[in-house]
Scaffold this motif. Structure first.
Motif, PDB file in Angstrom:
ATOM      1  N   ASP A 174     -16.776 -23.074 -11.655  1.00 17.27           N
ATOM      2  CA  ASP A 174     -17.116 -21.739 -11.138  1.00 17.27           C
ATOM      3  C   ASP A 174     -16.460 -20.684 -12.015  1.00 17.27           C
ATOM      4  O   ASP A 174     -15.234 -20.685 -12.169  1.00 17.27           O
ATOM      5  N   VAL A 175     -17.280 -19.803 -12.594  1.00 21.32           N
ATOM      6  CA  VAL A 175     -16.753 -18.666 -13.360  1.00 21.32           C
ATOM      7  C   VAL A 175     -16.901 -17.442 -12.448  1.00 21.32           C
ATOM      8  O   VAL A 175     -18.009 -16.998 -12.168  1.00 21.32           O
ATOM      9  N   ILE A 176     -15.766 -16.941 -11.950  1.00 16.71           N
ATOM     10  CA  ILE A 176     -15.788 -15.841 -10.978  1.00 16.71           C
ATOM     11  C   ILE A 176     -15.138 -14.612 -11.600  1.00 16.71           C
ATOM     12  O   ILE A 176     -13.991 -14.673 -12.065  1.00 16.71           O
ATOM     13  N   GLU A 177     -15.879 -13.498 -11.622  1.00 18.30           N
ATOM     14  CA  GLU A 177     -15.342 -12.249 -12.174  1.00 18.30           C
ATOM     15  C   GLU A 177     -15.317 -11.162 -11.105  1.00 18.30           C
ATOM     16  O   GLU A 177     -16.292 -10.971 -10.379  1.00 18.30           O
ATOM     17  N   ILE A 194     -12.125  -5.994 -15.840  1.00 23.63           N
ATOM     18  CA  ILE A 194     -12.689  -7.214 -15.239  1.00 23.63           C
ATOM     19  C   ILE A 194     -11.567  -8.246 -15.154  1.00 23.63           C
ATOM     20  O   ILE A 194     -10.873  -8.488 -16.144  1.00 23.63           O
ATOM     21  N   GLY A 196     -11.050 -12.175 -14.316  1.00 28.06           N
ATOM     22  CA  GLY A 196     -11.859 -13.383 -14.139  1.00 28.06           C
ATOM     23  C   GLY A 196     -11.017 -14.624 -13.911  1.00 28.06           C
ATOM     24  O   GLY A 196      -9.828 -14.654 -14.243  1.00 28.06           O
ATOM     25  N   THR A 386     -22.547 -12.750 -14.870  1.00 28.28           N
ATOM     26  CA  THR A 386     -21.195 -12.272 -15.194  1.00 28.28           C
ATOM     27  C   THR A 386     -21.330 -10.966 -15.946  1.00 28.28           C
ATOM     28  O   THR A 386     -22.116 -10.862 -16.886  1.00 28.28           O
ATOM     29  N   SER A 388     -19.175  -9.518 -17.877  1.00 30.61           N
ATOM     30  CA  SER A 388     -18.595  -9.534 -19.225  1.00 30.61           C
ATOM     31  C   SER A 388     -19.481 -10.288 -20.213  1.00 30.61           C
ATOM     32  O   SER A 388     -19.356 -10.131 -21.414  1.00 30.61           O
ATOM     33  N   GLN A 391     -19.567 -17.084 -21.217  1.00 27.39           N
ATOM     34  CA  GLN A 391     -20.428 -18.260 -21.024  1.00 27.39           C
ATOM     35  C   GLN A 391     -19.651 -19.540 -21.296  1.00 27.39           C
ATOM     36  O   GLN A 391     -18.819 -19.593 -22.203  1.00 27.39           O
ATOM     37  N   TYR A 411     -21.994 -19.084 -12.031  1.00 25.36           N
ATOM     38  CA  TYR A 411     -21.401 -17.777 -12.357  1.00 25.36           C
ATOM     39  C   TYR A 411     -21.502 -16.857 -11.141  1.00 25.36           C
ATOM     40  O   TYR A 411     -22.544 -16.788 -10.490  1.00 25.36           O
ATOM     41  N   THR A 413     -20.269 -12.743  -9.880  1.00 24.67           N
ATOM     42  CA  THR A 413     -19.578 -11.466 -10.079  1.00 24.67           C
ATOM     43  C   THR A 413     -19.366 -10.850  -8.708  1.00 24.67           C
ATOM     44  O   THR A 413     -20.290 -10.814  -7.896  1.00 24.67           O
TER      45      THR A 413
END
Length: 424
Positions: A174-177, A194, A196, A386, A388, A391, A411, A413
Motif C-alpha cells: 500500500d502506497v499511502i500519501e 506530501i 507518504g 498518488t 506525487s 510508482q 495507491y 491519496t
C-alpha cells in the motif's frame, strides 16, 4: 547512556508500576515529578524534560497515564523518548487500550514486558510480534517446553521467525500519501507538502529476500535514466529490516520482511501541491438576525478518479441556531458541540463542482467577546492515485526454495492537515 528507571503513574502521580534498571537514582525522586509538572503548567512553560538537582525526568502522557523515565546522566533523550512511545505501542498491542485499568489488571505481564523491553537501561527486544511468541496473557497455562526464548530474539533477523509457511505466497503493498495544505483567505497556497508511507502485508514462506524499486530521482540520475516521471523523497525513514548500507550506496531497497503487516518506509515530498478539492466560501453575517453561508467545492483532480467519503467542515458562530440547508449533492448537518456544519459527500468525481447553502438564525443580543476565525477543513480519500506520482516499478522476491509469489500494489491519496481560511 539511557534510562535508570521507568515509572507508570496515574494522573495524581501515584506509581502504578515501576522498574529500576540501574539503581543509581533514588526511587523516591518520582514523588517530586507531579509537583514540578504542575508548577510548570501554572507558569505556562511545560517542558518535555524536567530537572531536579542531578535527576532528569523524561515523560510522555498517554490517556490517563504518565510514562516517566529517570536518569542522572547525560542520556540520549531521543532514544529514551523513542522507547517510551514504543512502550505505549507494545502495551496497546497487548491490552488493546492502554489506561490505568489495563495496567492494574495485567501487572504480571507488564513486569515481564518491562524486563524484556529494556536491560540495564538500554532498549532490547521491542517488536511486539516477537514478544508475543513467549510472553502471553495466559502465563499460567504455559507449558515448560514453550518457555524457551525463541531463536528470533538471538537471530540477526530479530523481526522474523523461522519456519513460516503459507499455501499461497503473496505480498500486498500500500502506497499511502497524505496531503497537507494551508490556503489563506485570498486563495493563495501558503504551505503544502506530501507525507507518504509504504505499508506491507507479507504472506511469504521461509526467509525471502525482497527488493523494491521506486521511480526515485536520485536512483535515476545515478544510473543515467532521467526519462519519465521521478520523485525526490526527503526525510526517508525505514523499518529496521531494510539494509541501509545498500540504500546509501546504490538506492536499492533490499530487506527480509517481517511477517504480516508492517510499515516499510515513510517519506516527505516538499513540493507545491495544487489543492485537490478547492473550496470557495461566502459567509455573510447580518447582525442580530442571521448568518448565510455559501460553499462551493470543486474537484481539481483527474476526471477518471473519484474522492470517497468527503467531509467538509465549515465553522459557524457559537450562538447560531435554527439551521436550514440546501445541497446539490450529499447531505449537510449542524454539529452544535463543535460549532460547525458537516457537509458529507460519499462520492466526488474529479472535475465536478457542488454547492451547499446554509442559513442560521442569530440571537438579538450580541456576544461581547470576539470569536476567532477557524478555517474550513476537508477530509477525503482518493484510491488508485498518488499526487506525487510515486510508482512501484518492481518488487523482486527471492527465496532459496524458488517459489513464485504475487506482489499486489494499491495507491491511496488522502487528506492530512488540509485547511482553507475564510474572510468571515
Amino acid at each position: 547512556m539511557s534510562a535508570s528507571a521507568i515509572f507508570v503513574l496515574d494522573l495524581k502521580g501515584k506509581v502504578l508500576i515501576c522498574r529500576n534498571y540501574k539503581g543509581d537514582v533514588d526511587m523516591a525522586e518520582i514523588d517530586h515529578f507531579i509537583p514540578l509538572l504542575m508548577q510548570q503548567e501554572e507558569e505556562g512553560m511545560i517542558c518535555p524534560v524536567i530537572t531536579r538537582g542531578t535527576v532528569h525526568f523524561m515523560w510522555i502522557k498517554h490517556s490517563n497515564l504518565y510514562l516517566v523515565a529517570t536518569t542522572n546522566k547525560n542520556s540520549n533523550a531521543s532514544l529514551v523518548y523513542s522507547f517510551l512511545y514504543k512502550l505505549v505501542e507494545v502495551f496497546t498491542e497487548y491490552f488493546k487500550e492502554l489506561e490505568e485499568e489495563s495496567i492494574q489488571d495485567n501487572f504480571v505481564v507488564v513486569y515481564e514486558l518491562l524486563d524484556e523491553l529494556m536491560d540495564f537501561g538500554f532498549p532490547q527486544t521491542t517488536d511486539s510480534k516477537i514478544l508475543q511468541e513467549y510472553i502471553t496473557q495466559e502465563g499460567t497455562k504455559l507449558e515448560v517446553t514453550k518457555t524457551k526464548v525463541p531463536t528470533t530474539v538471538t537471530n540477526a533477523v530479530s523481526w522474523r521467525s523461522e519456519g513460516i509457511k503459507y499455501k499461497k505466497n503473496e505480498v500486498f503493498i500500500d502506497v499511502i500519501e497524505s496531503i497537507n495544505v494551508l490556503v489563506n483567505a485570498n486563495g493563495s497556497v501558503m504551505s503544502s507538502d506530501i507525507v507518504g508511507s509504504i505499508k506491507l502485508k507479507t504472506m511469504l514462506s521461509g526467509m525471502p529476500e525482497l527488493r523494491l524499486g521506486l521511480n526515485d530521482r536520485v536512483l535515476f540520475s545515478l544510473t543515467g535514466r532521467d526519462k519519465g516521471k521521478t520523485v525526490m523523497m526527503e526525510d526517508v525513514k525505514f523499518h529496521q529490516c531494510v539494509r541501509l548500507s545498500r540504500f546509501d550506496s546504490d538506492r536499492t531497497i533490499s530487506f527480509i520482511p517481517p511477517d504480516g503487516e508492517s510499515e516499510l518506509m515513510s517519506y516527505r515530498i516538499n513540493t507545491h501541491v495544487k489543492p485537490l478539492i478547492w473550496i470557495e466560501s461566502v459567509i455573510e453575517k447580518f447582525s442580530h438576525s442571521r448568518v448565510e453561508i455559501m460553499v462551493k467545492a470543486k474537484g481539481q483532480f483527474k476526471k477518471q478518479s473519484v474522492a470517497n467519503n468527503v467531509e467538509i467542515r465549515v465553522p459557524v458562530p457559537s450562538d447560531a441556531d435554527s439551521p436550514k440547508f440546501k445541497t446539490s449533492t450529499g447531505s449537510a448537518k449542524y454539529v452544535p458541540e463543535k460549532d460547525l456544519v458537516l457537509w458529507t459527500i460519499k462520492s466526488f468525481p474529479g472535475g465536478k463542482e457542488f454547492l451547499m447553502r446554509a442559513h442560521f438564525g442569530l440571537p438579538s443580543v450580541e456576544k461581547d467577546e470576539l470569536e476567532g476565525k477557524p478555517p474550513i477543513t476537508v477530509k477525503f480519500e482518493i484510491p488508485y492515485f498518488t499526487v506525487s506520482g510515486i510508482q512501484v516499478r518492481y518488487m523482486k522476491i527471492i527465496e532459496k526454495s524458488g517459489y513464485q509469489a504475487l506482489p499486489w500494489v494499491r495507491y491511496i491519496t488522502q487528506s492530512g492537515d488540509y485547511q482553507l481560511r475564510t474572510n468571515a
